[in-house]
Design a protein around this motif. Sequence first.
Motif, short mmCIF file in Angstrom:
data_model
loop_
_atom_site.label_atom_id
_atom_site.label_comp_id
_atom_site.label_asym_id
_atom_site.label_seq_id
_atom_site.Cartn_x
_atom_site.Cartn_y
_atom_site.Cartn_z
N ASP A 34 5.50 -84.15 -4.47
CA ASP A 34 6.57 -83.15 -4.46
C ASP A 34 7.22 -82.95 -5.83
N GLU A 35 6.70 -83.59 -6.86
CA GLU A 35 7.31 -83.47 -8.17
C GLU A 35 7.19 -82.05 -8.69
N ASP A 36 8.25 -81.55 -9.33
CA ASP A 36 8.23 -80.21 -9.90
C ASP A 36 7.43 -80.22 -11.19
N ILE A 37 6.71 -79.14 -11.43
CA ILE A 37 5.97 -78.99 -12.68
C ILE A 37 5.94 -77.51 -13.02
N THR A 38 6.06 -77.21 -14.30
CA THR A 38 6.01 -75.81 -14.74
C THR A 38 4.56 -75.39 -14.91
N PRO A 39 4.29 -74.08 -14.91
CA PRO A 39 2.90 -73.64 -15.15
C PRO A 39 2.35 -74.13 -16.49
N LYS A 40 3.20 -74.14 -17.52
CA LYS A 40 2.76 -74.63 -18.83
C LYS A 40 2.43 -76.11 -18.76
N GLY A 41 3.28 -76.89 -18.10
CA GLY A 41 3.03 -78.33 -17.95
C GLY A 41 1.76 -78.58 -17.15
N LEU A 42 1.51 -77.71 -16.17
CA LEU A 42 0.30 -77.83 -15.36
C LEU A 42 -0.93 -77.55 -16.22
N ARG A 43 -0.87 -76.51 -17.07
CA ARG A 43 -2.00 -76.21 -17.96
C ARG A 43 -2.28 -77.37 -18.89
N ARG A 44 -1.22 -77.96 -19.46
CA ARG A 44 -1.41 -79.08 -20.40
C ARG A 44 -2.00 -80.29 -19.68
N ALA A 45 -1.56 -80.53 -18.45
CA ALA A 45 -2.09 -81.67 -17.69
C ALA A 45 -3.56 -81.44 -17.35
N LEU A 46 -3.92 -80.21 -16.98
CA LEU A 46 -5.32 -79.90 -16.69
C LEU A 46 -6.19 -80.03 -17.94
N GLU A 47 -5.66 -79.60 -19.08
CA GLU A 47 -6.41 -79.74 -20.34
C GLU A 47 -6.69 -81.21 -20.62
N ALA A 48 -5.69 -82.05 -20.40
CA ALA A 48 -5.88 -83.49 -20.64
C ALA A 48 -6.87 -84.07 -19.64
N THR A 49 -6.74 -83.66 -18.37
CA THR A 49 -7.63 -84.18 -17.33
C THR A 49 -9.08 -83.76 -17.57
N LEU A 50 -9.28 -82.52 -18.01
CA LEU A 50 -10.63 -81.99 -18.20
C LEU A 50 -11.18 -82.26 -19.61
N GLY A 51 -10.37 -82.84 -20.48
CA GLY A 51 -10.82 -83.15 -21.83
C GLY A 51 -10.95 -81.92 -22.72
N LEU A 52 -10.08 -80.95 -22.51
CA LEU A 52 -10.11 -79.72 -23.29
C LEU A 52 -9.10 -79.79 -24.42
N GLU A 53 -9.25 -78.88 -25.38
CA GLU A 53 -8.32 -78.83 -26.50
C GLU A 53 -6.96 -78.34 -26.02
N HIS A 54 -5.93 -78.76 -26.76
CA HIS A 54 -4.56 -78.34 -26.45
C HIS A 54 -4.46 -76.83 -26.60
N GLY A 55 -3.98 -76.15 -25.56
CA GLY A 55 -3.79 -74.70 -25.59
C GLY A 55 -5.02 -73.91 -25.19
N SER A 56 -6.10 -74.59 -24.84
CA SER A 56 -7.32 -73.85 -24.52
C SER A 56 -7.24 -73.13 -23.16
N LEU A 57 -6.30 -73.50 -22.29
CA LEU A 57 -6.15 -72.81 -21.00
C LEU A 57 -5.07 -71.73 -21.06
N ASP A 58 -4.44 -71.54 -22.24
CA ASP A 58 -3.40 -70.52 -22.36
C ASP A 58 -3.90 -69.11 -22.02
N PRO A 59 -5.11 -68.73 -22.40
CA PRO A 59 -5.58 -67.39 -22.01
C PRO A 59 -5.75 -67.23 -20.50
N ARG A 60 -5.80 -68.35 -19.77
CA ARG A 60 -5.98 -68.29 -18.31
C ARG A 60 -4.69 -68.63 -17.56
N LYS A 61 -3.55 -68.39 -18.21
CA LYS A 61 -2.27 -68.79 -17.61
C LYS A 61 -2.01 -68.06 -16.29
N ALA A 62 -2.38 -66.80 -16.17
CA ALA A 62 -2.17 -66.07 -14.92
C ALA A 62 -3.01 -66.68 -13.80
N GLU A 63 -4.23 -67.08 -14.13
CA GLU A 63 -5.12 -67.69 -13.12
C GLU A 63 -4.55 -69.04 -12.67
#
Length: 192
Positions: A34-63
């Motif tokens: 139930d912890e709150d997370i922002t969309p930006k925080g979620l993108r950063r966490a997914l990048e870390a989980t998937l081993g992607l570069e910082h900011g690489s999911l920014d173009p997919r923020k709507a998705e």
Amino acid sequence: MCIRDRYGELRVIGMADSIDLKGPLFEYMRSRGDEDITPKGLRRALEATLGLEHGSLDPRKAEVKSLAEEFLLQQQEEEEEEEEESDEEPPPAKKVKKEPVQKAKPEKKNGADGEKKEKTFAVETRGGEEAPRNLGKTQHRAMKGTQFLGCGETIEIELFGNTLKGWPRQFSSGGFGWYTCLLYTSPSPRDS
């Protein structure tokens, strides 16, 4: 690999563009509870989980945002289903009321040895008779409140050399009567 985007521009597709985010995003959000997370925080966490570069999911923020909303909607529907299932369970059996047990009334004793108790007060009427029982009820039926207030008689009581006066009045409880008081200090043993 290059493709044309919707604006007709050539675009290099990197690893972040080709990854299906739904599975990892749902898994991550389930683990967060139930912890709150922002969309930006979620993108950063997914990048870390998937081993992607910082900011690489920014173009997919709507998705990412729409997937997060989809997850939350799915969670809400599951909770509602659980509530409906719990509502469908039969209610617990009603408790049978026990009949009240009548307690034996203690015998009225006048005194310690069955003797009559000594009176703690006495009323002496003008005619010398004893005051009637249920005097309050009798007085209540005797006159209306307006008649009582209109009689205008005050009472006077002699008490330890003091004269107490009371005028007819209506109390906040709705009852009628007289009110008076006395602040009496008894002589101390030192005074004698």
